[in-house]
Design a protein around this motif. Structure first.
Motif, PDB file in Angstrom:
ATOM      1  N   LYS A  98       4.583   1.056   2.852  1.00  0.00           N
ATOM      2  CA  LYS A  98       3.728   1.075   1.657  1.00  0.00           C
ATOM      3  C   LYS A  98       4.561   0.111   0.746  1.00  0.00           C
ATOM      4  O   LYS A  98       5.886   0.053   0.678  1.00  0.00           O
ATOM      5  CB  LYS A  98       3.827   2.522   1.063  1.00  0.00           C
ATOM      6  CG  LYS A  98       3.178   3.311   1.924  1.00  0.00           C
ATOM      7  CD  LYS A  98       3.161   4.689   1.366  1.00  0.00           C
ATOM      8  CE  LYS A  98       2.413   5.762   2.048  1.00  0.00           C
ATOM      9  NZ  LYS A  98       2.371   7.115   1.872  1.00  0.00           N
ATOM     10  N   LYS A 100       6.124  -1.545  -2.442  1.00  0.00           N
ATOM     11  CA  LYS A 100       7.263  -0.465  -3.370  1.00  0.00           C
ATOM     12  C   LYS A 100       6.767  -0.895  -4.628  1.00  0.00           C
ATOM     13  O   LYS A 100       6.152  -2.092  -4.938  1.00  0.00           O
ATOM     14  CB  LYS A 100       8.666  -1.307  -3.178  1.00  0.00           C
ATOM     15  CG  LYS A 100       9.212  -0.731  -2.006  1.00  0.00           C
ATOM     16  CD  LYS A 100      10.921  -1.509  -2.067  1.00  0.00           C
ATOM     17  CE  LYS A 100      11.624  -1.033  -0.891  1.00  0.00           C
ATOM     18  NZ  LYS A 100      12.998  -1.578  -0.814  1.00  0.00           N
ATOM     19  N   GLU A 101       6.622   0.218  -5.449  1.00  0.00           N
ATOM     20  CA  GLU A 101       6.399  -0.095  -6.929  1.00  0.00           C
ATOM     21  C   GLU A 101       7.642  -0.939  -7.830  1.00  0.00           C
ATOM     22  O   GLU A 101       8.762  -0.684  -7.298  1.00  0.00           O
ATOM     23  CB  GLU A 101       6.418   1.240  -7.710  1.00  0.00           C
ATOM     24  CG  GLU A 101       5.004   2.060  -7.162  1.00  0.00           C
ATOM     25  CD  GLU A 101       4.832   3.264  -7.686  1.00  0.00           C
ATOM     26  OE1 GLU A 101       5.154   3.479  -8.797  1.00  0.00           O
ATOM     27  OE2 GLU A 101       4.191   4.221  -7.185  1.00  0.00           O
ATOM     28  N   GLU A 103      10.421  -1.749 -10.101  1.00  0.00           N
ATOM     29  CA  GLU A 103      11.208  -0.769 -10.857  1.00  0.00           C
ATOM     30  C   GLU A 103      11.029  -0.966 -12.149  1.00  0.00           C
ATOM     31  O   GLU A 103      10.937  -2.248 -12.616  1.00  0.00           O
ATOM     32  CB  GLU A 103      12.720  -0.983 -10.471  1.00  0.00           C
ATOM     33  CG  GLU A 103      12.973  -0.623  -9.060  1.00  0.00           C
ATOM     34  CD  GLU A 103      14.323  -0.956  -8.525  1.00  0.00           C
ATOM     35  OE1 GLU A 103      15.175  -1.183  -9.538  1.00  0.00           O
ATOM     36  OE2 GLU A 103      14.787  -1.198  -7.608  1.00  0.00           O
TER      37      GLU A 103
END
Length: 107
Positions: A98, A100-101, A103
């Motif tokens: 998935k 990564k969002e 930071e």
């Protein structure tokens, strides 16, 4: 036909035993044999024709059943193929990392 044969046997016996025997009676009987032979032949032809028609009908029915079975098998294969594609996509999604969002920095 059997009655004609027995008549022929009787006439043959008369021909051997009687001097006054008229050969035309055997000729008439031979004509009856010929007519009977043609009748038998025609009856066999008709029976053969009917059997051929019945065989053709049976063949058409068999072809329709085969076509129906093939269509059902193809439909089942399509459903199986769709299910396999769905499962493959789910498996691919499960293995795919998935994103990564990003930071967020708290200020």
């Amino acid at each position: 036909m059997e009655s004609l044969i027995s008549q022929f046997t009787l006439l043959s016996d008369h021909a051997l035993n009687e001097k006054n025997f008229d050969p035309s009676t055997i000729e008439d009987l031979m004509k009856l044999f010929k007519v009977e032979a043609y009748r038998s032949w025609a009856a066999l032809e008709l029976e053969s024709h009917h059997e051929a028609e019945e065989a053709e009908i049976a063949l058409e029915e068999a072809e329709e059943q085969l076509e129906s079975a093939m269509e059902a098998a193809m439909n089942e294969f399509r459903r199986f193929e769709q299910e396999m594609e769905r499962m493959a996509e789910e498996e691919l999604k499960a293995w795919k990392p998935k994103p990564k969002e990003p930071e967020r920095w708290v200020r």
